[in-house]
Write an enzyme that holds these catalytic residues in place. Structure first.
Site, PDB file in Angstrom:
ATOM      1  N   GLU A   1       0.806  -1.131  -0.012  1.00 59.63           N
ATOM      2  CA  GLU A   1       0.047   0.203  -0.041  1.00 59.63           C
ATOM      3  C   GLU A   1       0.995   1.073   0.101  1.00 59.63           C
ATOM      4  O   GLU A   1       1.935   1.357   0.882  1.00 59.63           O
ATOM      5  CB  GLU A   1      -0.872  -0.076   1.337  1.00 59.63           C
ATOM      6  CG  GLU A   1      -1.435   1.420   1.499  1.00 59.63           C
ATOM      7  CD  GLU A   1      -2.410   2.088   0.578  1.00 59.63           C
ATOM      8  OE1 GLU A   1      -3.391   1.315  -0.151  1.00 59.63           O
ATOM      9  OE2 GLU A   1      -2.289   2.992   0.190  1.00 59.63           O
TER      10      GLU A   1
ATOM     11  N   ASP B   1      -6.533  -3.927  -5.371  1.00 54.57           N
ATOM     12  CA  ASP B   1      -7.514  -3.080  -4.995  1.00 54.57           C
ATOM     13  C   ASP B   1      -7.089  -1.626  -5.144  1.00 54.57           C
ATOM     14  O   ASP B   1      -6.537  -0.934  -3.883  1.00 54.57           O
ATOM     15  CB  ASP B   1      -7.957  -3.526  -3.545  1.00 54.57           C
ATOM     16  CG  ASP B   1      -9.013  -2.625  -3.040  1.00 54.57           C
ATOM     17  OD1 ASP B   1      -8.977  -2.379  -1.705  1.00 54.57           O
ATOM     18  OD2 ASP B   1      -9.827  -2.198  -3.818  1.00 54.57           O
TER      19      ASP B   1
ATOM     20  N   THR C   1      -6.821   2.467  -6.423  1.00 52.50           N
ATOM     21  CA  THR C   1      -7.805   3.612  -6.707  1.00 52.50           C
ATOM     22  C   THR C   1      -7.949   3.560  -8.142  1.00 52.50           C
ATOM     23  O   THR C   1      -7.472   2.762  -8.849  1.00 52.50           O
ATOM     24  CB  THR C   1      -7.068   5.061  -6.265  1.00 52.50           C
ATOM     25  OG1 THR C   1      -5.691   4.994  -6.483  1.00 52.50           O
ATOM     26  CG2 THR C   1      -7.178   5.391  -4.953  1.00 52.50           C
TER      27      THR C   1
ATOM     28  N   PRO D   1      -1.696   8.320  -7.943  1.00 49.05           N
ATOM     29  CA  PRO D   1      -1.044   7.252  -7.753  1.00 49.05           C
ATOM     30  C   PRO D   1      -1.318   5.943  -8.366  1.00 49.05           C
ATOM     31  O   PRO D   1      -0.557   5.113  -8.587  1.00 49.05           O
ATOM     32  CB  PRO D   1      -0.904   7.180  -6.051  1.00 49.05           C
ATOM     33  CG  PRO D   1      -1.987   8.025  -5.626  1.00 49.05           C
ATOM     34  CD  PRO D   1      -2.414   8.887  -6.707  1.00 49.05           C
TER      35      PRO D   1
END
Ligand code: SAM
Length: 279
Positions: free
Chosen positions: A104, A154, A156, A161
């Site tokens: 992440e 998963d 955006t 980014p």
């Protein structure tokens, strides 16, 4: 006070903001978490709704259990993005999951979701099987050497980014770290409004995956119709039978959306989506 989603310039959903719980410009994006009477706590990044307490189970169950129950023995899982922890929570329900690597890019998303959306991760970030890496997912798969049985992106939308996670180089690097019957699943946009994301993925996957499918899941707060989830496997593999899925799903507790029937049915696509799947 109302929160207006700004994903589309000419149309969008809005929420009554009961209370703003947190808001900041992180190193990567604008992050806000607010409460709404109908959907509970809501998180948005850069003006786009990411997840709500009320309907997150739909998306997270379908992003996770479709690939995990399609694979005969998914042990090593890679999650790209997913900072709210919902994907991780569902992956860890699988007894076969021996290691979960989550990459992440934004530590603030993880921290604030643990604090303000605790029902998403439900303590999953403390699980001993997890290796949490704070980095760009594209950079990670480029330099990573271990193999994965299931990769779940998963991310955006392909702005900011997240853009790099929809590029050919990212998919090629994922293919390099997938086992021979490894499965890649991607958040692939709402085809009624973002149909080019289906076409782009379908074309970019051609040299990598003999199995290039999409399945649809209606998530109320992903506005504009059902969301497409990309489903890629290097080999040409058919779906498991309903009997096999019914057997495999017995090991999972607490599901509120996924069923073997929905699993297979979700791959039945309307004509306008099939028409997007062109080389
Ligand atoms: N379910 C949501 C959807 O369908 O739009 C996505 C939710 S999740 C919060 C999206 C996550 O992707 C965010 O935490 C964001 O920080 C992360 N992300 C965006 N670009 C990334 C990248 N290049 N590498 C790793 N994580 C990334």
């Amino acid at each position: 006070m109302r929160y207006q989603e700004t994903l589309y310039a000419d149309w969008g959903q809005n929420f009554e903001q009961h209370e703003v719980l947190f808001e900041m410009n992180t190193d990567h994006q604008h992050l806000i978490i607010f409460s709404n009477k109908r959907f509970g706590r809501v998180m948005a990044l850069d003006g786009v709704i990411q997840t709500t307490e009320a309907d997150e189970f739909i998306y997270h169950e379908m992003m996770v259990h479709v690939p995990m129950l399609s694979h005969p023995n998914p042990e090593h899982i890679l999650i790209i993005g997913g900072g709210d922890g919902g994907i991780l929570r569902e992956v860890l329900k699988h007894p076969s999951a021996k290691s979960v690597t989550q990459v992440e890019i934004d530590q603030s998303v993880v921290d604030m979701c643990i604090k303000y959306l605790p029902n998403h991760s439900k303590g999953a970030f403390n699980d001993s099987r997890l290796n949490l890496v704070i980095d760009d997912g594209a950079k990670f798969v480029r330099s990573n050497k271990s193999q994965f049985d299931v990769i779940i992106t998963d991310s955006t939308d392909p702005i900011g980014p997240g853009e790099t996670l929809f590029e050919s180089h990212f998919y090629a690097d994922c293919a390099k770290v997938m086992g021979k019957n490894g499965i890649l699943v991607t958040q692939n946009g709402v085809p009624y409004l973002q149909g080019d994301e289906v076409t782009d993925t379908y074309r970019r996957w051609k040299p990598l995956f003999q199995t290039r499918r999409f399945y649809l899941t209606p998530v109320p707060t992903y506005a504009g119709g059902a969301m497409a989830m990309g489903f890629g496997i290097k080999q040409a593999i058919s779906h498991p039978s309903i009997e096999i899925l019914k057997e495999r799903v017995l090991s999972l507790n607490g599901l509120k959306y996924y069923t073997p029937e929905i699993h297979l049915g979700a791959f039945g696509l309307p004509k306008f989506v099939l028409n997007l799947m062109v080389d």
